[in-house]
Design a protein around this motif. Structure first.
Motif, short mmCIF file in Angstrom:
data_model
loop_
_atom_site.label_atom_id
_atom_site.label_comp_id
_atom_site.label_asym_id
_atom_site.label_seq_id
_atom_site.Cartn_x
_atom_site.Cartn_y
_atom_site.Cartn_z
N LEU A 35 0.83 -1.21 0.00
CA LEU A 35 0.00 0.00 0.00
C LEU A 35 0.86 1.25 0.00
O LEU A 35 0.54 2.21 -0.71
N ILE A 36 1.92 1.27 0.74
CA ILE A 36 2.78 2.45 0.80
C ILE A 36 3.35 2.78 -0.59
O ILE A 36 3.42 3.94 -0.99
N ASN A 37 3.71 1.76 -1.35
CA ASN A 37 4.21 1.97 -2.72
C ASN A 37 3.09 2.40 -3.65
O ASN A 37 3.29 3.24 -4.54
N PHE A 38 1.90 1.81 -3.48
CA PHE A 38 0.74 2.17 -4.29
C PHE A 38 0.43 3.66 -4.13
O PHE A 38 0.24 4.37 -5.11
N LEU A 39 0.40 4.13 -2.87
CA LEU A 39 0.08 5.55 -2.62
C LEU A 39 1.16 6.47 -3.16
O LEU A 39 0.86 7.53 -3.72
N CYS A 53 -1.65 14.49 1.66
CA CYS A 53 -2.44 13.43 2.27
C CYS A 53 -3.63 13.16 1.34
O CYS A 53 -4.42 14.06 1.06
N VAL A 54 -3.73 11.94 0.82
CA VAL A 54 -4.77 11.60 -0.14
C VAL A 54 -5.54 10.37 0.32
O VAL A 54 -5.10 9.63 1.19
N ASP A 55 -6.70 10.20 -0.29
CA ASP A 55 -7.52 9.03 -0.04
C ASP A 55 -8.30 8.75 -1.32
O ASP A 55 -8.23 9.52 -2.27
N LEU A 56 -9.01 7.65 -1.33
CA LEU A 56 -9.84 7.28 -2.47
C LEU A 56 -11.27 7.05 -2.00
O LEU A 56 -11.49 6.60 -0.87
N MET A 57 -12.22 7.36 -2.88
CA MET A 57 -13.63 7.11 -2.58
C MET A 57 -14.19 6.23 -3.69
O MET A 57 -13.96 6.48 -4.88
N ASP A 58 -14.90 5.17 -3.30
CA ASP A 58 -15.46 4.27 -4.31
C ASP A 58 -16.75 4.84 -4.87
O ASP A 58 -17.23 5.90 -4.45
N SER A 59 -17.34 4.15 -5.82
CA SER A 59 -18.52 4.66 -6.52
C SER A 59 -19.77 4.70 -5.66
O SER A 59 -20.76 5.32 -6.01
N SER A 60 -19.73 4.04 -4.49
CA SER A 60 -20.88 4.11 -3.59
C SER A 60 -20.74 5.25 -2.58
O SER A 60 -21.62 5.46 -1.77
N ARG A 62 -18.09 5.53 -0.41
CA ARG A 62 -17.35 5.09 0.78
C ARG A 62 -15.88 5.48 0.65
O ARG A 62 -15.22 5.15 -0.34
N VAL A 63 -15.39 6.19 1.66
CA VAL A 63 -13.97 6.57 1.69
C VAL A 63 -13.17 5.38 2.20
O VAL A 63 -13.56 4.72 3.15
N MET A 64 -12.05 5.11 1.55
CA MET A 64 -11.25 3.92 1.86
C MET A 64 -10.37 4.10 3.10
O MET A 64 -9.81 3.13 3.60
N ASN A 65 -10.21 5.32 3.60
CA ASN A 65 -9.39 5.62 4.79
C ASN A 65 -7.95 5.13 4.63
O ASN A 65 -7.35 4.60 5.56
N LEU A 66 -7.39 5.33 3.45
CA LEU A 66 -6.02 4.90 3.19
C LEU A 66 -5.00 5.80 3.88
O LEU A 66 -3.89 5.36 4.14
N ASP A 67 -5.40 7.03 4.21
CA ASP A 67 -4.46 7.94 4.84
C ASP A 67 -4.00 7.42 6.21
O ASP A 67 -2.86 7.62 6.60
N VAL A 68 -4.87 6.73 6.93
CA VAL A 68 -4.47 6.18 8.24
C VAL A 68 -3.74 4.84 8.11
O VAL A 68 -3.11 4.40 9.05
N LYS A 69 -3.84 4.22 6.94
CA LYS A 69 -3.20 2.93 6.71
C LYS A 69 -1.97 3.06 5.80
O LYS A 69 -1.38 2.06 5.41
N GLN A 70 -1.59 4.29 5.49
CA GLN A 70 -0.61 4.54 4.44
C GLN A 70 0.76 3.91 4.65
O GLN A 70 1.49 3.69 3.70
#
Length: 148
Positions: A35-39, A53-60, A62-70
């Motif tokens: 994930l760190i490389n993906f971001l 600081c970025v994140d992704l939101m899906d089509s429904s 829902r925020v993926m909360n990648l910033d806390v898992k980065q």
């Protein structure tokens, strides 16, 4: 006469996601990495600074909360769904309240996707409220419309 049989494997294409950003731009990114490389790759491909600081939101919605898992060593495929469309978000943290404000990096979203603009307002408002007050509401599907 020699015949060549080509077999296309759906597994080859299944580990990718499409990220929407900018002026209706799209980037396909491989989930088969940490994930760190993906971001890091996502930020560089989309012209963002590595400290953003970025994140992704899906089509429904829902925020993926990648910033806390980065900083996770887990593969990006543990957090994101293959073949999914995601909207790139910038995360602004408020140090005083501890909340976050999400800003879509999809340009002109207020003109072409008014439901996305409304959803961004709701997400930012929800993130300012204490945990105990949050309800579970339904989410809207976001459709991507190309500019005419």
């Amino acid at each position: 006469m020699t015949r060549v049989l080509v077999i296309w494997s759906s597994q080859h294409y299944s580990m990718f996601v499409t990220v929407l950003f900018g002026d209706c731009r799209m980037k396909m990114l491989n989930l088969n990495c940490r994930l760190i490389n993906f971001l890091h790759h996502l930020k560089s491909r989309c012209g963002l600074a590595s400290e953003d600081c970025v994140d992704l939101m899906d089509s429904s919605g829902r925020v993926m909360n990648l910033d806390v898992k980065q900083h996770s060593e887990n593969p990006a495929s543990c957090f994101l769904t293959e073949r999914q469309l995601y909207v790139l978000l910038r995360v602004h943290r408020d140090d005083e309240t501890g909340g976050c404000r999400y800003v879509s990096l999809l340009d002109h979203s207020n003109q072409h996707q008014p439901e996305l603009t409304e959803l961004m307002k709701k997400l930012s408002k929800l993130n300012k409220e204490p945990e105990r007050r949050r309800g579970r509401g339904g989410s809207k599907k976001i459709s991507v419309k190309k500019k005419q």
